[in-house]
Structure formats: structure tokens, C-alpha cells
Design an enzyme around this catalytic site. Structure first.
Site, PDB file in Angstrom:
ATOM      1  N   ARG A  18      53.198 -23.336  58.160  1.00 39.09           N
ATOM      2  CA  ARG A  18      52.785 -22.400  56.990  1.00 39.09           C
ATOM      3  C   ARG A  18      53.054 -23.066  55.899  1.00 39.09           C
ATOM      4  NH1 ARG A  18      55.036 -16.707  58.433  1.00 39.09           N
ATOM      5  NH2 ARG A  18      56.763 -17.970  58.976  1.00 39.09           N
ATOM      6  N   SER A  45      52.977 -12.931  55.346  1.00 41.10           N
ATOM      7  CA  SER A  45      52.953 -13.710  56.634  1.00 41.10           C
ATOM      8  C   SER A  45      52.386 -14.715  56.747  1.00 41.10           C
ATOM      9  CB  SER A  45      52.439 -12.884  57.646  1.00 41.10           C
ATOM     10  OG  SER A  45      51.075 -12.615  57.414  1.00 41.10           O
ATOM     11  N   GLU A  66      39.401  -6.914  58.889  1.00 43.74           N
ATOM     12  CA  GLU A  66      39.225  -8.352  59.275  1.00 43.74           C
ATOM     13  C   GLU A  66      37.804  -8.609  59.185  1.00 43.74           C
ATOM     14  OE1 GLU A  66      43.245  -7.561  60.243  1.00 43.74           O
ATOM     15  OE2 GLU A  66      41.223  -6.642  60.978  1.00 43.74           O
ATOM     16  N   PHE A  91      44.183 -11.256  65.185  1.00 48.96           N
ATOM     17  CA  PHE A  91      43.279 -10.368  64.341  1.00 48.96           C
ATOM     18  C   PHE A  91      42.167 -10.978  63.933  1.00 48.96           C
ATOM     19  CE2 PHE A  91      47.709  -8.432  63.816  1.00 48.96           C
ATOM     20  CZ  PHE A  91      47.640  -7.504  64.977  1.00 48.96           C
ATOM     21  N   ARG A 175      53.528 -20.834  63.112  1.00 44.69           N
ATOM     22  CA  ARG A 175      54.532 -20.355  62.481  1.00 44.69           C
ATOM     23  C   ARG A 175      55.924 -20.850  63.167  1.00 44.69           C
ATOM     24  NH1 ARG A 175      54.726 -14.615  61.373  1.00 44.69           N
ATOM     25  NH2 ARG A 175      56.849 -14.696  61.082  1.00 44.69           N
TER      26      ARG A 175
END
Length: 319
Positions: A18, A45, A66, A91, A175
Site C-alpha cells: 500500500r 486503510s 461501494e 467490498f 497489505r
């Protein structure tokens, strides 16, 4: 050389992809005013706080919505922008699959979907937060390019390629900390596998967070006198079918290892290629079911996606 040569990949420092994502996105935005970010209340995040500070008018936060996020991105693309949609992959692909299919892929809009924290990165949050179906879902949709980078170098290179290309792209952004597989001169090429380790006895094809584990498995196999070819397959769609067929012809079999479901993803793409073009033995490693709650390392080890598990699967293919 584009592949780092190391004594053991497992002993190398680890990096969060990230960080490469946000640094590269900021570089792209600085150079091109059309670059914008679209998020679903996932600024933290996605590590996009610095991007928001640098480009406050070019980060659109739609909140926990979303479907709207993907629709907004499609509208921005139709208006000449290049939107990078950033959201937890579970998501992004689960809640907004219809919009991805209709507004992005069917409409062939220039939207870049960035699935953050994919696979089992949210392991302790359980199956609702595991994103192991995303590759299979999006691989089934026409016009969609699917990319699974293995380290921060490849993540940055894939983002640069996506920004310069036209059309829908999905990129996983891990991540989970991973070692660097590639050197700084690595250049991403769509639809091309990279031989990260030569070998003639058996082939392991992998990508994402599992690639370094595949390399560690090859190290273990070498200790037993087994020469394992390791192919990095960052582009699941379009697949490098030539590299797959060559592996089927030249080695005793193919192991695929990925942080995704064992049906329909990289393993499925490889198996489809092999059965149609050059039948060979294939062992598919992935998640065959809803994975339980647990740490990412626990889940990867449970489903044989550890160096030891991959090495054992390779041994089973040998005559």
C-alpha cells in the site's frame, strides 16, 4: 536483471505494498491532472491520507457506498478523468459487482479498480472480510484486465501501466508484508510471465503474496536435488498461455499457488490452458472453501500455501 538474486527470499526485509500504491498514485497525479482517487470511506486503510493532503480536490470519498463509488468513477471516466478506485477488495468486488460488470466492463470505461487488503489479509475478521473470490469473479467478466502484483516494485509498475492504458483494470494491492522479488529496473508487461527461477523438473506458477513463498519452496526442493521452475504470473487475465504450455511440455507438472479460491482464479486459468493445449499434471493450491477465522499466516499454512506446502505439492507431481 529484473529479479533480485538473494540467498534466501524468506530472510529479506518485508514491505507493505500500500505504501508503493499511494506513493505511485501521487506521482501519477502530479504528472497528470486527470488522475483522481475515489474511495468508500477507506482513506486510512488505503493509506491515502498523504494523497488527500496533496490533492484535496482530487480524492472523492463517497462513504460506505461501494455501488455508488464505482458508478461515480465511471462517470468521472466518461468526463475524461482517470479514476483509481480504492477499497477493500472484499467490498469492492462483492458489493459492487453489478456496477463493475455494467458500468465499467460492459461500458468499457477507463476505470482502474484497486482491491486493497485482498485475500486473507483481514484474516481475524473472518470469511465476510476475506477476499478470495475476487480474481475468479472478475476474470469471468469480459473487457476486464486482472493483475496481481507480488511486491512493491511490481505494484508501482502495474499502476503506472494502468494509468497509461485505456480501459478497465483490476489490481490487487496487498497489505500483508512481502519481500521484494524484483529489482528497481523491473518493467511490467501485460500478459507476460516472468521466470523468477529456472528449473527443469517441475514448475510452480504463482503471484501476489504467495510468489515469495513459491520461491522459498523452490529453495527447499533444491536442497533435495529437485530443480523447480518458478513462474511469476502477475497478469491472470490475459494469461501468458505460451509460458504455461512451455512449462507443461518441459517439466513433469505444474503447481499453481495463489491467495484465492482454488477454482476459477490463476489455477483455473492455467488448468484451462493445459487441458486444451498440452495436457499435463496440475496441482492447484488455494482456498477450496470459506476459510475460517484466523491470522493470515495461519490460513496460508492451513491450506498448504506455505513454502513447505508448495514444495510437497511439487514433489507429488514428480515421477
Amino acid at each position: 536483471m529484473t529479479v533480485l538474486e538473494t540467498r534466501s527470499i524468506a530472510d529479506q526485509p518485508r514491505y507493505d505494498c500500500r505504501d508503493a500504491y499511494v506513493e505511485t498514485l501521487a506521482e501519477l497525479a502530479e504528472a497528470d491532472h486527470r488522475i483522481v482517487g475515489v474511495v468508500n470511506d477507506s482513506v486510512g486503510s488505503s493509506k491515502l491520507n498523504s494523497f488527500r493532503k496533496a490533492f484535496p480536490d482530487r480524492l472523492i470519498n463517497v462513504g460506505i457506498a461501494e455501488q455508488d463509488m464505482v458508478g461515480v468513477a465511471s462517470g468521472l471516466a466518461n468526463g475524461g478523468r482517470i479514476p483509481f478506485v480504492s477499497a477493500a477488495s472484499c467490498f469492492l468486488t462483492g458489493r459492487a459487482l453489478e456496477q463493475i460488470k455494467a458500468d465499467v466492463a460492459y461500458s468499457n470505461t477507463n476505470v482502474k479498480l484497486c482491491g486493497m487488503s485482498p485475500g486473507v489479509a483481514y484474516g481475524e475478521l473472518g470469511p465476510t472480510h476475506h477476499s478470495i473470490e475476487d480474481i475468479a469473479w472478475l476474470r469471468a467478466i469480459a473487457n476486464m484486465t486482472v493483475i496481481v502484483p507480488a511486491d512493491p516494485i511490481e505494484t508501482a509498475a502495474a499502476l503506472r501501466w494502468a494509468a497509461a492504458s485505456e480501459g478497465p483494470v483490476f489490481i490487487r494491492v496487498s497489505r500483508m508484508s512481502v519481500p521484494k522479488v524484483y529489482a528497481d529496473d523491473y518493467s511490467f508487461e501485460l500478459g507476460k510471465a516472468i521466470t523468477v527461477r529456472e528449473g527443469n523438473d517441475v514448475t510452480v506458477i504463482s503471484n501476489g503474496t504467495v510468489l515469495w513463498r513459491a520461491l522459498a519452496a523452490a529453495e527447499r526442493l533444491a536442497e533435495d536435488g529437485i530443480s523447480a521452475r518458478v513462474l511469476s504470473m502477475p497478469t491472470v487475465k490475459p494469461l501468458d498461455t505460451d509460458a504455461v504450455v512451455a512449462a507443461a511440455r518441459e517439466t513433469a507438472g505444474i503447481v499453481t499457488a495463489e491467495e484465492a479460491v482454488s477454482g476459477g482464479g490463476l489455477g483455473g486459468a492455467v488448468a484451462e490452458t493445459v487441458v486444451q493445449q498440452h495436457p499435463a499434471r496440475v496441482k492447484i493450491l488455494g482456498f477450496p472453501e470459506f476459510a475460517p477465522t484466523g491470522s493470515a499466516d495461519y490460513l496460508l499454512n492451513r491450506y498448504a500455501l506455505s513454502p513447505e506446502g508448495i514444495a510437497e505439492a511439487a514433489r507429488q507431481l514428480l515421477p
